[in-house]
Write a protein that holds these residues in place. Structure first.
Motif, PDB file in Angstrom:
ATOM      1  N   THR A  19       0.816  -1.197   0.000  1.00  0.00           N
ATOM      2  CA  THR A  19       0.000   0.000   0.000  1.00  0.00           C
ATOM      3  C   THR A  19       0.853   1.251   0.000  1.00  0.00           C
ATOM      4  OG1 THR A  19      -0.044   0.056   2.419  1.00  0.00           O
ATOM      5  CG2 THR A  19      -1.780  -1.183   1.299  1.00  0.00           C
ATOM      6  N   ALA A  20       2.183   1.042  -0.045  1.00  0.00           N
ATOM      7  CA  ALA A  20       3.050   2.113   0.324  1.00  0.00           C
ATOM      8  C   ALA A  20       3.818   2.777  -0.770  1.00  0.00           C
ATOM      9  CB  ALA A  20       4.055   1.568   1.308  1.00  0.00           C
ATOM     10  N   CYS A  21       4.364   2.017  -1.703  1.00  0.00           N
ATOM     11  CA  CYS A  21       5.404   2.563  -2.559  1.00  0.00           C
ATOM     12  C   CYS A  21       4.818   3.212  -3.802  1.00  0.00           C
ATOM     13  CB  CYS A  21       6.372   1.459  -2.958  1.00  0.00           C
ATOM     14  SG  CYS A  21       7.171   0.703  -1.538  1.00  0.00           S
ATOM     15  N   GLY A  22       5.313   4.387  -4.137  1.00  0.00           N
ATOM     16  CA  GLY A  22       4.864   5.102  -5.322  1.00  0.00           C
ATOM     17  C   GLY A  22       5.708   4.746  -6.523  1.00  0.00           C
ATOM     18  N   SER A  23       5.502   5.443  -7.635  1.00  0.00           N
ATOM     19  CA  SER A  23       6.187   5.129  -8.877  1.00  0.00           C
ATOM     20  C   SER A  23       7.549   5.785  -8.924  1.00  0.00           C
ATOM     21  CB  SER A  23       5.351   5.629 -10.079  1.00  0.00           C
ATOM     22  OG  SER A  23       4.116   4.986 -10.112  1.00  0.00           O
ATOM     23  N   TYR A 133       6.726   8.927  -0.041  1.00  0.00           N
ATOM     24  CA  TYR A 133       8.164   8.929  -0.352  1.00  0.00           C
ATOM     25  C   TYR A 133       8.540   7.750  -1.239  1.00  0.00           C
ATOM     26  CZ  TYR A 133       8.489  12.746   2.869  1.00  0.00           C
ATOM     27  OH  TYR A 133       8.328  13.984   3.451  1.00  0.00           O
ATOM     28  N   GLY A 134       7.567   7.325  -2.068  1.00  0.00           N
ATOM     29  CA  GLY A 134       7.797   6.207  -2.966  1.00  0.00           C
ATOM     30  C   GLY A 134       8.886   6.458  -3.984  1.00  0.00           C
ATOM     31  N   ARG A 135       9.209   7.742  -4.232  1.00  0.00           N
ATOM     32  CA  ARG A 135      10.259   8.047  -5.217  1.00  0.00           C
ATOM     33  C   ARG A 135      11.621   7.549  -4.756  1.00  0.00           C
ATOM     34  NH1 ARG A 135       9.023  12.594  -2.397  1.00  0.00           N
ATOM     35  NH2 ARG A 135      10.703  13.946  -1.593  1.00  0.00           N
ATOM     36  N   PHE A 136      11.761   7.240  -3.472  1.00  0.00           N
ATOM     37  CA  PHE A 136      13.026   6.726  -2.956  1.00  0.00           C
ATOM     38  C   PHE A 136      13.106   5.202  -3.007  1.00  0.00           C
ATOM     39  CE2 PHE A 136      12.812  10.943  -0.999  1.00  0.00           C
ATOM     40  CZ  PHE A 136      14.108  11.401  -1.193  1.00  0.00           C
ATOM     41  N   ALA A 137      12.040   4.532  -3.401  1.00  0.00           N
ATOM     42  CA  ALA A 137      12.035   3.064  -3.456  1.00  0.00           C
ATOM     43  C   ALA A 137      12.511   2.602  -4.827  1.00  0.00           C
ATOM     44  CB  ALA A 137      10.644   2.514  -3.183  1.00  0.00           C
ATOM     45  N   PRO A 138      13.444   1.658  -4.888  1.00  0.00           N
ATOM     46  CA  PRO A 138      13.865   1.119  -6.189  1.00  0.00           C
ATOM     47  C   PRO A 138      12.719   0.356  -6.842  1.00  0.00           C
ATOM     48  CG  PRO A 138      14.783  -0.175  -4.403  1.00  0.00           C
ATOM     49  CD  PRO A 138      14.138   1.016  -3.762  1.00  0.00           C
ATOM     50  N   LEU A 139      12.815   0.135  -8.141  1.00  0.00           N
ATOM     51  CA  LEU A 139      11.754  -0.565  -8.858  1.00  0.00           C
ATOM     52  C   LEU A 139      11.587  -1.998  -8.352  1.00  0.00           C
ATOM     53  CD1 LEU A 139      12.292   0.732 -12.499  1.00  0.00           C
ATOM     54  CD2 LEU A 139      10.493   1.377 -10.888  1.00  0.00           C
ATOM     55  N   ILE A 140      12.660  -2.596  -7.889  1.00  0.00           N
ATOM     56  CA  ILE A 140      12.575  -3.879  -7.193  1.00  0.00           C
ATOM     57  C   ILE A 140      13.082  -3.647  -5.774  1.00  0.00           C
ATOM     58  CG2 ILE A 140      13.376  -6.265  -7.076  1.00  0.00           C
ATOM     59  CD1 ILE A 140      13.729  -6.200 -10.109  1.00  0.00           C
ATOM     60  N   LEU A 141      12.185  -3.754  -4.821  1.00  0.00           N
ATOM     61  CA  LEU A 141      12.533  -3.540  -3.420  1.00  0.00           C
ATOM     62  C   LEU A 141      12.412  -4.877  -2.688  1.00  0.00           C
ATOM     63  CD1 LEU A 141      13.208  -1.696  -1.009  1.00  0.00           C
ATOM     64  CD2 LEU A 141      10.747  -1.277  -0.755  1.00  0.00           C
ATOM     65  N   VAL A 142      13.539  -5.497  -2.400  1.00  0.00           N
ATOM     66  CA  VAL A 142      13.553  -6.733  -1.617  1.00  0.00           C
ATOM     67  C   VAL A 142      13.516  -6.334  -0.152  1.00  0.00           C
ATOM     68  CG1 VAL A 142      14.823  -8.825  -1.032  1.00  0.00           C
ATOM     69  CG2 VAL A 142      14.800  -8.002  -3.397  1.00  0.00           C
ATOM     70  N   GLU A 143      12.401  -6.610   0.509  1.00  0.00           N
ATOM     71  CA  GLU A 143      12.235  -6.250   1.914  1.00  0.00           C
ATOM     72  C   GLU A 143      12.975  -7.220   2.829  1.00  0.00           C
ATOM     73  OE1 GLU A 143      10.264  -3.824   3.474  1.00  0.00           O
ATOM     74  OE2 GLU A 143       9.433  -2.899   1.693  1.00  0.00           O
ATOM     75  N   ALA A 144      12.951  -8.494   2.465  1.00  0.00           N
ATOM     76  CA  ALA A 144      13.640  -9.496   3.271  1.00  0.00           C
ATOM     77  C   ALA A 144      14.105 -10.621   2.359  1.00  0.00           C
ATOM     78  CB  ALA A 144      12.723 -10.039   4.362  1.00  0.00           C
ATOM     79  N   PRO A 145      15.298 -11.135   2.614  1.00  0.00           N
ATOM     80  CA  PRO A 145      16.182 -10.678   3.661  1.00  0.00           C
ATOM     81  C   PRO A 145      16.829  -9.345   3.299  1.00  0.00           C
ATOM     82  CG  PRO A 145      17.242 -12.401   2.398  1.00  0.00           C
ATOM     83  CD  PRO A 145      15.847 -12.287   1.867  1.00  0.00           C
ATOM     84  N   ALA A 146      17.129  -8.552   4.337  1.00  0.00           N
ATOM     85  CA  ALA A 146      17.851  -7.309   4.132  1.00  0.00           C
ATOM     86  C   ALA A 146      19.334  -7.617   3.925  1.00  0.00           C
ATOM     87  CB  ALA A 146      17.660  -6.389   5.332  1.00  0.00           C
TER      88      ALA A 146
END
Length: 234
Positions: A19-23, A133-146
């Protein structure tokens, strides 16, 4: 066995991300730089995940912090942004008067990983979510494992992605060899951001690297690749 269901707690964490990350239109490779030392020798520690902006994009990283129940405050200290954190309903209230947009992104993503936190008040701004602040998320965001996490032989990988047709390839490399690979489909394709989750099986203990990318429809080349260094424990 493929297609295994992840633990409910993990799925809940991924759902919070969805629900969080923008484009955004940029891509990144996760840094392999070792995390900073945050404890003194002999101190009993615990792992925490912090989200640090590197080269303009967020990188989830595992750090060791002193054992504490005040995990939110400890996580911000590990970010180098020491501040008190209170919880009002499902909103984390951070006692920090000034912060840059990148610092706010770090705070919001770090605190909203905790199931009790749905929004953040910080630096005079209210009800902030990851979407802001979705503009700071990469197009592939691996949450886990960090990055730099210790994992078991069966590695649960999950996160979000904004890629063509929601198609990703997730691999595990050890000692220069690919030891496992899964093709997964996120719950939505670009321009939407969807959830993805899969399992990888390690062949031995020791260092490993998880590689996630979107295969090019033209030639199969790696697009938006991220690399996450991990350590496989017995």
């Amino acid at each position: 066995m493929r297609g295994r269901l992840l633990l409910p707690a993990l799925l809940a964490a991924v759902a919070l991300v969805a629900t969080a990350c923008g484009s955004k239109t940029t891509s990144s490779t996760t840094s392999t730089t070792a995390p900073p030392t945050t404890t003194q020798p002999g101190t009993e520690t615990m792992p925490l995940t912090i989200y640090k902006v590197e080269h303009g994009l967020l990188t989830p990283t595992t750090v060791q912090v002193p054992q504490t129940k005040a995990v939110a405050t400890s996580a911000l200290a590990a970010l180098g942004l020491p501040a008190r954190v209170g919880l009002v309903g499902s909103t984390a209230v951070v006692s920090l008067n000034h912060a840059t947009p990148a610092q706010i992104a770090e705070i919001v993503f770090t605190l909203t990983q905790f199931p009790a936190v749905h929004a953040v008040d910080v630096a005079g701004k209210h009800d902030l979510t990851r979407a802001d602040y979705g503009r700071f998320a990469p197009l592939i965001l691996v949450e886990a494992p960090a990055a730099h996490a210790a994992v078991g032989p069966q590695i649960q990988v999950y996160g979000t992605a904004e890629v063509f047709e929601g198609t990703l390839v997730v691999e595990l490399w050890q000692k220069g060899k690919k030891v496992d690979e899964e093709t997964v489909t996120a719950s939505a394709g670009a321009p939407e951001r969807g959830l993805f989750a899969t399992d990888l099986d390690a062949t031995e203990v020791g260092p490993g690297t998880i590689v996630a990318y979107s295969p090019s429809a033209e030639d199969g080349s790696h697009q938006h690749e991220v690399r996450i260094p991990v350590t496989v424990a017995p």
